[in-house]
Design an enzyme around this catalytic site. Structure first.
Site, PDB file in Angstrom:
ATOM      1  N   TYR A 164      61.183 -41.353 -22.573  1.00 17.32           N
ATOM      2  CA  TYR A 164      60.605 -42.514 -23.266  1.00 17.32           C
ATOM      3  C   TYR A 164      60.772 -43.758 -22.412  1.00 17.32           C
ATOM      4  O   TYR A 164      61.754 -43.886 -21.672  1.00 17.32           O
ATOM      5  CB  TYR A 164      61.222 -42.736 -24.655  1.00 17.32           C
TER       6      TYR A 164
ATOM      7  N   ASN B  64      62.062 -51.384 -23.004  1.00 17.34           N
ATOM      8  CA  ASN B  64      62.257 -52.759 -22.521  1.00 17.34           C
ATOM      9  C   ASN B  64      63.551 -53.299 -23.090  1.00 17.34           C
ATOM     10  O   ASN B  64      64.072 -52.782 -24.083  1.00 17.34           O
ATOM     11  CB  ASN B  64      61.149 -53.684 -23.053  1.00 17.34           C
TER      12      ASN B  64
HETATM   13  C1  VOV Z   1      74.322 -39.466 -20.512  1.00 15.14           C
HETATM   14  C2  VOV Z   1      74.310 -40.623 -20.996  1.00 15.14           C
HETATM   15  C3  VOV Z   1      74.316 -41.991 -20.379  1.00 15.14           C
HETATM   16  C4  VOV Z   1      75.266 -42.570 -19.537  1.00 15.14           C
HETATM   17  C5  VOV Z   1      76.531 -41.937 -19.004  1.00 15.14           C
HETATM   18  C6  VOV Z   1      74.815 -43.900 -19.252  1.00 15.14           C
HETATM   19  C7  VOV Z   1      75.549 -44.814 -18.480  1.00 15.14           C
HETATM   20  C8  VOV Z   1      74.973 -45.998 -18.040  1.00 15.14           C
HETATM   21  C9  VOV Z   1      75.663 -46.958 -17.177  1.00 15.14           C
HETATM   22  C10 VOV Z   1      77.104 -46.833 -16.718  1.00 15.14           C
HETATM   23  C11 VOV Z   1      74.760 -47.954 -16.886  1.00 15.14           C
HETATM   24  C12 VOV Z   1      75.010 -49.213 -16.027  1.00 15.14           C
HETATM   25  C13 VOV Z   1      75.162 -48.904 -14.602  1.00 15.14           C
HETATM   26  C14 VOV Z   1      74.132 -47.942 -14.063  1.00 15.14           C
HETATM   27  O1  VOV Z   1      74.545 -46.817 -13.787  1.00 15.14           O
HETATM   28  O2  VOV Z   1      72.955 -48.283 -14.001  1.00 15.14           O
HETATM   29  C15 VOV Z   1      73.514 -47.613 -17.541  1.00 15.14           C
HETATM   30  C16 VOV Z   1      72.356 -48.363 -17.424  1.00 15.14           C
HETATM   31  C17 VOV Z   1      71.234 -48.130 -18.226  1.00 15.14           C
HETATM   32  N1  VOV Z   1      71.102 -47.188 -19.231  1.00 15.14           N
HETATM   33 FE1  VOV Z   1      72.403 -45.721 -19.646  1.00 15.14          FE
HETATM   34  N2  VOV Z   1      73.605 -44.121 -19.887  1.00 15.14           N
HETATM   35  C18 VOV Z   1      73.272 -42.980 -20.594  1.00 15.14           C
HETATM   36  C19 VOV Z   1      72.185 -42.763 -21.418  1.00 15.14           C
HETATM   37  C20 VOV Z   1      71.228 -43.737 -21.630  1.00 15.14           C
HETATM   38  C21 VOV Z   1      70.206 -43.694 -22.651  1.00 15.14           C
HETATM   39  C22 VOV Z   1      70.063 -42.604 -23.696  1.00 15.14           C
HETATM   40  C23 VOV Z   1      69.449 -44.821 -22.538  1.00 15.14           C
HETATM   41  C24 VOV Z   1      68.323 -45.261 -23.448  1.00 15.14           C
HETATM   42  C25 VOV Z   1      68.840 -46.327 -24.423  1.00 15.14           C
HETATM   43  C26 VOV Z   1      68.656 -46.012 -25.859  1.00 15.14           C
HETATM   44  O3  VOV Z   1      69.190 -46.788 -26.695  1.00 15.14           O
HETATM   45  O4  VOV Z   1      67.981 -45.057 -26.235  1.00 15.14           O
HETATM   46  C27 VOV Z   1      69.927 -45.551 -21.410  1.00 15.14           C
HETATM   47  C28 VOV Z   1      69.372 -46.709 -20.920  1.00 15.14           C
HETATM   48  C29 VOV Z   1      69.888 -47.380 -19.830  1.00 15.14           C
HETATM   49  C30 VOV Z   1      69.211 -48.473 -19.174  1.00 15.14           C
HETATM   50  C31 VOV Z   1      67.816 -48.992 -19.547  1.00 15.14           C
HETATM   51  C32 VOV Z   1      70.030 -48.940 -18.176  1.00 15.14           C
HETATM   52  C33 VOV Z   1      69.747 -50.105 -17.216  1.00 15.14           C
HETATM   53  C34 VOV Z   1      70.097 -51.368 -17.959  1.00 15.14           C
HETATM   54  C35 VOV Z   1      70.015 -52.647 -17.201  1.00 15.14           C
HETATM   55  O5  VOV Z   1      69.938 -53.696 -17.882  1.00 15.14           O
HETATM   56  O6  VOV Z   1      70.006 -52.658 -15.971  1.00 15.14           O
HETATM   57  N3  VOV Z   1      71.035 -44.897 -20.906  1.00 15.14           N
HETATM   58  N4  VOV Z   1      73.689 -46.455 -18.267  1.00 15.14           N
END
Ligand code: VOV
Length: 250
Positions: free
Chosen positions: A146, A149
């Site tokens: 999906y 933003n």
């Molecule tokens: C397996 C699950 C998982 C894990 C471990 C995880 C971890 C992390 C870390 C540690 C970080 C920050 C550093 C990096 O590594 O980028 C992020 C960053 C990010 N994430 Fe995440 N995320 C996951 C999963 C995960 C999901 C399911 C989603 C969708 C959100 C949801 O509500 O549906 C998501 C989104 C994001 C996004 C859009 C960003 C970038 C944001 C920004 O502003 O730049 N993410 N994420």
């Protein structure tokens, strides 16, 4: 708030999700020889994708999509946009492509946002970071894709928060994510300037309920609860050459 608190991002392989629907009427109307020739040609292309992955020059996975939004997705990671363009053109030239339509696609680049980093370290020298920027797609049973933003309303504008506020929220997000380690693998594609949303989220799991649980749990977490805006969700089951051929039997 300082004037320039834009975050440093790290970019890895470029990504292209090619969603397809199958025109079953046309496919069924084709002769058995024509269908076999189309399949052989498609398998030839799949072999080139496999060779590319074996040489660590990219990664490819394909899944059967549920619901009416698409029937298939081919997901590609490659070092350059040129290679993604060549892949698109090569696919579109195949016989098989002429039995399909392209309802949706997504272009992004694997992105790590540097919210959580060790100061003084060159992140690209870190093997864990490299594994995340240049990942081999896991081919787990299920995929969920999906686009999303971060909200830019007057009340809730992610881009006007201080670095510290964003860092705190992302730390909490990361902690929830880490509690799914080994069960959900995420690939975050940054798509500002490339496609219609800011990020493309691709999740892999062997149990599809993990998608429901992680997305639901994150909705209660401030960064998603206040700032997350989401596009269409697509979910699918893994395919390989054999199961794709089976799906295409008529
Ligand atoms: C397996 C699950 C998982 C894990 C471990 C995880 C971890 C992390 C870390 C540690 C970080 C920050 C550093 C990096 O590594 O980028 C992020 C960053 C990010 N994430 Fe995440 N995320 C996951 C999963 C995960 C999901 C399911 C989603 C969708 C959100 C949801 O509500 O549906 C998501 C989104 C994001 C996004 C859009 C960003 C970038 C944001 C920004 O502003 O730049 N993410 N994420």
């Amino acid at each position: 708030m300082s004037a320039n608190e834009a975050l440093l991002t790290l970019e890895g392989w470029y990504t292209y999700h090619n969603f397809r629907t199958i025109n079953w009427e046309k496919w069924r109307a084709a002769s058995a020889e024509e269908r076999q020739a189309a399949l052989d040609e498609l398998n030839g292309l799949i072999q080139t994708w496999e060779a590319n992955e074996a040489e660590n020059q990219g990664s490819t996975a394909f899944y059967s999509i549920l619901g009416h939004k698409a029937d298939l997705v081919f997901m590609f990671l490659r070092p350059t946009m040129q290679e993604l363009d060549e892949i698109k053109t090569a696919f579109n030239k195949t016989r098989f492509a002429s039995y399909t339509e392209a309802p949706y696609s997504y272009v992004s680049v694997v992105e790590l946002s540097n919210y959580v980093h060790n100061p003084g370290e060159d992140p690209k020298a870190n093997p864990h970071v490299r594994d995340r920027l240049y990942p081999i797609l896991p081919k787990w049973e299920h995929i969920c894709f999906y686009p999303m933003n971060k909200k830019r309303d007057l009340q809730d504008n992610w881009y006007m928060l201080s670095m510290q506020e964003r860092q705190e929220m992302m730390r909490s997000h990361g902690m929830i994510g880490r509690s799914y380690a080994g069960r959900v693998k995420q690939i975050i594609g940054g798509s500002i300037g490339f496609d219609d949303w800011e990020w493309g989220v691709t999740l892999f799991a062997n149990d599809p309920l993990e998608f429901k649980h992680i997305v639901y749990e994150m909705r209660f977490d401030e960064v998603s609860a206040r700032f997350g805006e989401f596009g269409n969700f697509l979910v699918g089951n893994v395919l390989n050459k054999e199961t794709l051929a089976k799906k295409l039997e008529v």
